[in-house]
Enzyme design. Structure first.
Site, mmCIF file in Angstrom:
data_model
loop_
_atom_site.group_PDB
_atom_site.id
_atom_site.type_symbol
_atom_site.label_atom_id
_atom_site.label_comp_id
_atom_site.label_asym_id
_atom_site.label_seq_id
_atom_site.Cartn_x
_atom_site.Cartn_y
_atom_site.Cartn_z
ATOM 1 N N LYS A 13 -3.847 -2.168 -18.389
ATOM 2 C CA LYS A 13 -2.644 -3.624 -18.439
ATOM 3 C C LYS A 13 -3.912 -4.392 -19.915
ATOM 4 C CE LYS A 13 -1.087 -4.915 -15.166
ATOM 5 N NZ LYS A 13 -1.393 -3.514 -14.064
ATOM 6 N N ARG A 88 4.695 -9.554 -9.626
ATOM 7 C CA ARG A 88 4.850 -8.619 -8.680
ATOM 8 C C ARG A 88 5.309 -7.950 -8.204
ATOM 9 N NH1 ARG A 88 -1.555 -8.160 -10.569
ATOM 10 N NH2 ARG A 88 -2.395 -5.756 -9.324
ATOM 11 N N ARG A 123 -14.346 5.351 -11.483
ATOM 12 C CA ARG A 123 -14.468 3.517 -11.946
ATOM 13 C C ARG A 123 -16.316 2.762 -11.630
ATOM 14 N NH1 ARG A 123 -10.029 -0.652 -13.783
ATOM 15 N NH2 ARG A 123 -9.728 -1.355 -11.581
ATOM 16 N N ARG A 156 -16.203 -0.484 -7.544
ATOM 17 C CA ARG A 156 -15.657 -1.985 -6.630
ATOM 18 C C ARG A 156 -14.947 -1.418 -5.623
ATOM 19 N NH1 ARG A 156 -11.351 -4.525 -11.246
ATOM 20 N NH2 ARG A 156 -9.521 -4.690 -9.464
HETATM 21 P P1 AMP Z 1 -5.144 -6.654 -10.750
HETATM 22 O O1 AMP Z 1 -6.635 -7.182 -10.950
HETATM 23 O O2 AMP Z 1 -4.422 -7.200 -11.498
HETATM 24 O O3 AMP Z 1 -5.550 -5.705 -10.415
HETATM 25 O O4 AMP Z 1 -5.225 -7.552 -9.296
HETATM 26 C C1 AMP Z 1 -6.402 -7.306 -8.013
HETATM 27 C C2 AMP Z 1 -5.638 -8.049 -6.305
HETATM 28 O O5 AMP Z 1 -5.277 -9.039 -6.643
HETATM 29 C C3 AMP Z 1 -3.981 -7.477 -6.615
HETATM 30 O O6 AMP Z 1 -4.658 -5.928 -5.063
HETATM 31 C C4 AMP Z 1 -3.485 -8.381 -5.442
HETATM 32 O O7 AMP Z 1 -4.268 -7.545 -3.740
HETATM 33 C C5 AMP Z 1 -3.817 -9.598 -6.155
HETATM 34 N N1 AMP Z 1 -3.190 -10.127 -7.091
HETATM 35 C C6 AMP Z 1 -3.531 -9.936 -8.392
HETATM 36 N N2 AMP Z 1 -2.391 -10.281 -8.666
HETATM 37 C C7 AMP Z 1 -1.236 -10.837 -7.531
HETATM 38 C C8 AMP Z 1 -0.134 -11.323 -8.023
HETATM 39 N N3 AMP Z 1 0.744 -11.795 -9.119
HETATM 40 N N4 AMP Z 1 0.680 -10.777 -6.796
HETATM 41 C C9 AMP Z 1 0.171 -11.347 -5.375
HETATM 42 N N5 AMP Z 1 -1.234 -10.639 -5.542
HETATM 43 C C10 AMP Z 1 -2.131 -10.563 -6.314
#
Ligand code: AMP
Length: 210
Positions: A13, A88, A123, A156
């Protein structure tokens, strides 16, 4: 144009968001990036989110809804934006509607879980300059060392295999229901993630014009 990018973690994404952002000249709002920044700078938001994020769980709805409300109120969002990683959950989508945000299109980037697991386990990131590598697709010149700054590359915490499995489980349970939520509104477009990034980009841009 107001766009939501939907898809499992690691589906690409962020990469597609970069392209759309350039082509349409609108900002990308990534809740994941905002939370990671907060973690790095040790703000209250970062402290509250840390545990959830590192365990591969979702941060509570109120926290992310607050982040989005503040961010969308900023001037650069007036002509549209791309949401990457938000909403989400169904309650997050409902909160977005209550804010009066009218989404034009929801693009789901679909990639099989098995492919995602392979992509994410390879990664590596540089803690020094933030550069990103992949053991299979984009290896550094010298194993384990950043090409840019020479720092030692790390994985990470949330890319560790058991965390990836948890993130995918959370995606299927809590985020995937958004597909039928937006399909029912006639807003969902599905793009099959391809082996080559450029091919996925072409399909994503086609979906935007459809
Ligand atoms: P991402 O980089 O989008 O995969 O986000 C990494 C982490 O941030 C996720 O695994 C969640 O712990 C938190 N996170 C990001 N966006 C959301 C969201 N919209 N709702 C809840 N947690 C989020």
């Amino acid at each position: 144009m107001k766009i939501i990018l939907l898809g499992a973690p690691g589906a690409g994404k962020g990469t597609q968001a970069e392209v759309i952002s350039r082509v349409k000249n609108i900002p990308t709002i990534s809740t994941g990036n905002i939370i990671r920044e907060a973690l790095k700078s040790g703000t209250e938001l970062g402290l509250k989110a840390k545990e959830y994020m590192e365990a591969g769980k979702l941060v509570p709805d109120e926290l992310v809804i607050g982040i989005i409300r503040e961010r969308l109120a900023q001037q650069d969002c007036q002509n549209g934006f791309i949401l990457d990683g938000f909403p989400r959950t169904i309650p997050q989508a409902e909160a977005l509607e209550r804010m009066g945000v009218e989404i034009d299109k929801v693009i789901e980037i679909y990639v099989d879980d098995e492919v995602i697991t392979r992509r994410m386990s390879g990664r590596r990131v540089c803690p020094g300059c933030g550069a990103s590598y992949h053991l299979e697709y984009k290896a550094p010149k010298k194993e384990g060392v950043c090409d840019n700054c020479g720092d030692t590359l790390v994985q990470r915490q949330d890319d560790q295999p058991e965390t990836v499995r948890e993130r995918l489980k959370v995606y299927h349970e809590q985020t995937a229901p958004l597909k039928s939520y937006y399909a029912a509104k006639g807003k969902l477009f599905v793009v099959e993630g391809q082996e080559e990034v450029a091919d996925t980009t072409r399909l994503t841009l086609e979906a935007l014009e459809a």
